[in-house]
Design an enzyme around this catalytic site. Structure first.
Site, PDB file in Angstrom:
ATOM      1  CG  ASP A  34      -1.956  -1.027   1.210  1.00 33.09           C
ATOM      2  OD1 ASP A  34      -2.003  -1.773   0.205  1.00 33.09           O
ATOM      3  OD2 ASP A  34      -2.729  -1.136   2.183  1.00 33.09           O
ATOM      4  CE1 TYR A  35       5.406   5.351   2.869  1.00 34.81           C
ATOM      5  CE2 TYR A  35       7.044   4.203   1.518  1.00 34.81           C
ATOM      6  CZ  TYR A  35       6.660   5.318   2.251  1.00 34.81           C
ATOM      7  OH  TYR A  35       7.498   6.381   2.363  1.00 34.81           O
ATOM      8  CG  PHE A  37      -1.221   1.954  -4.869  1.00 34.30           C
ATOM      9  CD1 PHE A  37      -1.378   1.304  -6.093  1.00 34.30           C
ATOM     10  CD2 PHE A  37      -2.175   2.906  -4.497  1.00 34.30           C
ATOM     11  CE1 PHE A  37      -2.452   1.603  -6.928  1.00 34.30           C
ATOM     12  CE2 PHE A  37      -3.244   3.212  -5.331  1.00 34.30           C
ATOM     13  CZ  PHE A  37      -3.384   2.553  -6.543  1.00 34.30           C
ATOM     14  CB  SER A  83     -37.108  -5.118 -12.375  1.00 30.96           C
ATOM     15  OG  SER A  83     -38.423  -5.108 -12.829  1.00 30.96           O
ATOM     16  CG  LEU A  84     -33.869  -9.933 -12.796  1.00 32.14           C
ATOM     17  CD1 LEU A  84     -32.812 -10.448 -11.844  1.00 32.14           C
ATOM     18  CD2 LEU A  84     -33.767 -10.643 -14.127  1.00 32.14           C
ATOM     19  CD  GLU A 114     -25.493 -13.689 -13.098  1.00 29.63           C
ATOM     20  OE1 GLU A 114     -25.512 -12.499 -12.784  1.00 29.63           O
ATOM     21  OE2 GLU A 114     -25.092 -14.114 -14.195  1.00 29.63           O
ATOM     22  CE  LYS A 116     -33.194  -9.680  -7.309  1.00 26.48           C
ATOM     23  NZ  LYS A 116     -33.025  -8.418  -6.599  1.00 26.48           N
ATOM     24  CG  ASP A 118     -30.073  -6.115  -0.821  1.00 28.68           C
ATOM     25  OD1 ASP A 118     -30.710  -5.402  -1.620  1.00 28.68           O
ATOM     26  OD2 ASP A 118     -30.402  -6.270   0.355  1.00 28.68           O
ATOM     27  CD  GLU A 173     -27.654  -4.389  -7.641  1.00 26.36           C
ATOM     28  OE1 GLU A 173     -27.829  -4.439  -8.880  1.00 26.36           O
ATOM     29  OE2 GLU A 173     -28.572  -4.225  -6.833  1.00 26.36           O
ATOM     30  CE  LYS A 292     -28.557 -12.240 -14.940  1.00 26.16           C
ATOM     31  NZ  LYS A 292     -27.370 -11.383 -14.869  1.00 26.16           N
ATOM     32  CB  CYS A 410     -47.942  14.977  23.786  1.00 26.43           C
ATOM     33  SG  CYS A 410     -46.401  15.317  22.916  1.00 26.43           S
ATOM     34  CB  CYS A 428     -49.159  15.965  20.053  1.00 28.01           C
ATOM     35  SG  CYS A 428     -48.996  17.427  21.091  1.00 28.01           S
ATOM     36  CB  CYS A 434     -45.803  19.992  20.836  1.00 29.46           C
ATOM     37  SG  CYS A 434     -45.110  18.350  20.999  1.00 29.46           S
TER      38      CYS A 434
HETATM   39  S1  IVH Z   1     -29.744  -8.997 -14.255  1.00 29.00           S
HETATM   40  C1  IVH Z   1     -32.513  -7.731 -17.602  1.00 29.00           C
HETATM   41  N1  IVH Z   1     -28.258 -10.020 -12.375  1.00 29.00           N
HETATM   42  O1  IVH Z   1     -31.901  -7.094  -9.363  1.00 29.00           O
HETATM   43  C2  IVH Z   1     -31.968  -8.222 -16.337  1.00 29.00           C
HETATM   44  N2  IVH Z   1     -29.750  -8.272 -11.787  1.00 29.00           N
HETATM   45  O2  IVH Z   1     -35.012  -6.918 -10.260  1.00 29.00           O
HETATM   46  C3  IVH Z   1     -31.075  -7.261 -15.707  1.00 29.00           C
HETATM   47  N3  IVH Z   1     -29.602  -7.598  -9.436  1.00 29.00           N
HETATM   48  O3  IVH Z   1     -32.393  -4.078 -11.041  1.00 29.00           O
HETATM   49  C4  IVH Z   1     -30.734  -7.576 -14.325  1.00 29.00           C
HETATM   50  N4  IVH Z   1     -28.029  -9.018  -8.855  1.00 29.00           N
HETATM   51  O4  IVH Z   1     -30.382  -4.263  -9.581  1.00 29.00           O
HETATM   52  C5  IVH Z   1     -29.208  -9.118 -12.674  1.00 29.00           C
HETATM   53  N5  IVH Z   1     -26.835 -10.993 -10.821  1.00 29.00           N
HETATM   54  C6  IVH Z   1     -27.769 -10.104 -11.117  1.00 29.00           C
HETATM   55  C7  IVH Z   1     -28.304  -9.223 -10.162  1.00 29.00           C
HETATM   56  C8  IVH Z   1     -29.299  -8.316 -10.534  1.00 29.00           C
HETATM   57  C9  IVH Z   1     -28.820  -8.041  -8.443  1.00 29.00           C
HETATM   58  C10 IVH Z   1     -30.623  -6.558  -9.277  1.00 29.00           C
HETATM   59  C11 IVH Z   1     -30.579  -5.457 -10.293  1.00 29.00           C
HETATM   60  C12 IVH Z   1     -31.920  -5.400 -10.928  1.00 29.00           C
HETATM   61  C13 IVH Z   1     -32.762  -6.196 -10.000  1.00 29.00           C
HETATM   62  C14 IVH Z   1     -33.769  -6.959 -10.805  1.00 29.00           C
END
Ligand code: IVH
Length: 671
Positions: A34-35, A37, A83-84, A114, A116, A118, A173, A292, A410, A428, A434
């Site tokens: 680290d140093y 760098f 979204s999924l 894979e 998901k 958060d 993400e 997927k 209150c 209240c 208050c």
């Molecule tokens: S694929 C068209 N892969 O989950 C599909 N999404 O409800 C595109 N997320 O908005 C998303 N891990 O924020 C995909 N391995 C992963 C994910 C992932 C988290 C989130 C992402 C998305 C939401 C889907």
């Protein structure tokens, strides 16, 4: 060193730093201390200071942060961010798998499983191997551009290696690793600040920070999981991820079982079971598994519904639930007088965070759950921010335990509480006396989206309230320097800032003033609609329910609330007082001030200013007929440079022939 030598050395340093950054943050295989760098980074920083015109906007020094974003630009996604669809049971997963097989007919599917993650979804665009921009998901169609902040995330490459397409988008993400979340909360605890609730919200809040050095300090991380668009040079999702890994992205790998190709539902189940059990060992939070279809050609065949792809599904883990003791039920009084019961719990670890409080919503909820002080309760954290209590373990209950008696008065001012018909919450009614209601209204009034009074935060509000200097928002305009100077922590500089902030608030447009008044149900949008329709406060105060409900977006509830507010003579007197002090109660007053001093000129502001808040300087540009842009481009005429503006911005401006002016020069332009 000649300039030419400097240029060469800077390029070499950048290359080396990018490389070691990749080894450290993407591959977790550092070969340099680290140093060492830091020494190279310091050398580059020094050269950039000496030769600002040689600074590259993708320099590794971006990682340190420092550039300030005034407004986050809204950008339309080239491909919508879908979204999924979610499933919560293994049966639903089997249904999905069967559906895919049916749709594919004779072809055998191959899946990629894979994690998901958060966190916060992000879309990154690269042009010619360089990070061009980073945009949040937003509503899926358009999001906010947060490139400056994203550049500080060390696992996101600023420059790519290998054989990448000229122009592409990659999605993933951004998340806050648990260790960083805990470190931040330790820092906050030490500073006596409120703790962050969970890593996801902290990550999302962090990305909206205007100061990128704050983002750099938080140490966010990012996994990429989706190459978007028609230019993807691979036939399968799996190969895209491997390919993206070779270009320098952090992608989930097979080593730790973060990703796996599967052919059967049994293999998918095994992946789910593995991570349901092991997810607590991950250094970050996940809330499920994503499956997927691997082949892009098969993905195309299955297509999309309006919201999500048919070729993928998310399996969500069940909300984690733990048991702990409910020590006490306390009550908070909000700005509108509304009472919220809060459960104080014996601290317990839940989904990676220590939980001490949980929401109990209202009296009905407590009665329904029949939770009592001293009970052992079940606490759950699902998608929501605040953990909730789902019930009590009756077997553990003491024999002499009695149902919880909801408060009747209150907790702050002892006034008897009221509960309006059809409403779940107690209130209240002591609006004028208050303390948390008074302070809450002042805090709302000065907040950024309302009057945005610089130099006045909740601590100072407390201080002024406790010193008896402000009892309502009107008192802000009567504050005198002599009253403030004797107060603790109020040196001349902060006093001036506060008084200037109060003065500057007189220029805030009517719609924001209306919002700032804190009338129940009158949020930003409603205030805007009302201001545009009625044009001034007198017309609004003189109106009736029928006229109100005919205004777009105004329903009976809002109309009644407005009429009630204006029927209180204290409220009317307050408005008159504010108006007398010069607060703006008519729409268009600012816009119609006739000032065209900046007409036709486009501005970008960067850094921090002495006489203006960032919103303040923006308002000054617009009030004088100028236009605000969020980033420097060929369309920009002036870059107003404040303190802490990064060298890259100045460099870009100079390259494009954009005039860089100081705050003082700007003030002279509008004087
Ligand atoms: S694929 C068209 N892969 O989950 C599909 N999404 O409800 C595109 N997320 O908005 C998303 N891990 O924020 C995909 N391995 C992963 C994910 C992932 C988290 C989130 C992402 C998305 C939401 C889907």
């Amino acid at each position: 060193m000649t300039k030419e030598e400097a240029r060469k050395r800077m390029a070499d340093l950048a290359k080396e730093l990018h490389h070691h950054n990749h080894l450290y943050y993407v591959l977790s295989r550092p070969v340099m201390t680290d140093y060492a760098f830091d020494m190279l980074l310091k050398e580059l920083e020094a050269l950039e200071k000496a030769y600002p015109d040689l600074v590259d906007e993708h320099s590794p020094t971006c990682r340190i942060g420092g550039d300030v974003t005034d407004v986050f630009n809204t950008v339309k996604h080239q491909y919508p961010m879908l979204s999924l669809s979610n499933s919560y049971s293994l049966e639903e997963m089997a249904d999905f798998e069967e559906r895919v097989r049916k749709l594919l007919g004779a072809e055998e599917p191959e899946y990629v499983c894979e994690l998901k993650y958060d966190g916060v979804a992000i879309s990154l665009t690269y042009k010619n191997g360089k990070l061009f921009r980073a945009v949040t998901r937003g509503d899926g169609t358009q999001g906010e551009e947060i490139t400056t902040n994203v550049k500080t995330i060390r696992s996101i490459p600023l420059e790519l290696k290998g054989d990448y397409p000229d122009h592409f988008e990659i999605r993933g993400e951004i998340f806050l690793p648990l260790a960083q979340f805990e470190r931040l909360n330790q820092e906050r605890a030490a500073a006596g600040e409120a703790l962050y609730a969970n890593p996801r919200n902290t990550a999302s809040g962090t990305l909206k920070s205007q100061d990128s050095s704050v983002v750099a300090h938080r140490r966010l991380d990012c996994y990429l999981y989706h190459l978007a668009g028609e230019t993807v040079p691979f036939a399968t999702h799996y190969n895209s991820l491997t390919g993206a890994g070779e270009w320098g992205f952090k992608v989930p790998g097979t080593q730790n079982n973060l990703i796996r190709k599967c052919n059967t539902i049994a293999e998918i189940y095994a992946f789910i079971a593995h991570w349901d059990k092991e997810r607590g060992r991950l250094p970050f939070e996940i809330d499920g598994i994503v499956i997927k279809l691997n082949s892009y050609q098969q993905q195309e065949r299955l297509g999309y519904t309006a919201k999500s792809p048919r070729w993928a599904i998310a399996y969500k883990f069940k909300a984690e639930s733990v048991r702990t003791v409910l020590n006490a039920i306390a009550f908070q009084v909000g700005r509108t007088g509304s009472i919220t019961p809060v459960a104080h719990l014996e601290p317990v670890l839940l989904a990676g965070t220590v939980v001490k409080r949980a929401s109990l919503h209202n009296a009905d909820q407590i009665e329904k759950l029949d939770v009592r002080e001293g009970d052992t309760v079940y606490v759950e954290k699902g998608g929501e921010i605040i953990p909730k209590i789902t019930g009590a373990d009756i077997a553990q209950r003491a024999l002499n335990s009695k149902p919880f008696q909801y408060i009747t008065h209150c907790p702050e001012c002892t006034t008897e509480l009221v509960r309006k018909e059809g409403e779940a919450n107690h209130y209240c009614p002591n609006e004028a006396g208050c303390p948390p209601q008074i302070k809450g209204r002042i805090e709302h009034y000065i907040s950024r989206k309302a009057m945005d009074i610089d130099g006045l935060g909740s601590e100072t509000t407390d201080l002024l309230f406790n010193a008896g200097l402000i009892k309502n928002i009107g008192d802000l305009y009567d504050l005198q320097a002599e009253q403030l100077l004797p107060l603790e922590r109020m040196a001349e500089k902060s006093v001036n800032k506060l008084l200037n902030g109060v003065e500057a608030s007189k220029a805030v447009p009517f719609e924001r003033v209306l919002y700032a008044l804190g009338i129940r149900y009158v949020g930003e949008t409603v205030a805007k609609k009302l201001a545009r329709h009625f044009k001034n406060i007198d017309a609004l105060m003189a109106t009736d329910e029928e006229t109100l409900v005919n205004v777009e977006e105004i329903g009976e509830k809002i109309a009644k609330s407005l009429l009630l507010h204006f029927s209180d003579k204290n409220n009317v007197a307050l408005i008159e007082h504010l108006r007398g002090k010069g607060v703006n109660f008519a729409a268009g007053q600012a816009e119609d001030s006739g000032s065209v001093k900046l007409a036709g000129a486009a501005f970008v502001v960067s850094g921090v200013f002495t006489h203006f808040s960032r919103d303040g300087i923006k308002a000054a540009v617009e009030t004088n007929g100028g236009k605000m842009l969020s980033s420097v481009s060929s369309k920009t005429n002036y870059l107003i440079a404040g303190d802490k503006m990064g060298p890259a911005k100045r460099n870009k401006a100079e390259k494009l022939g954009v005039k860089v002016i100081s705050e003082e020069e700007f003030m002279a332009m509008i004087a």
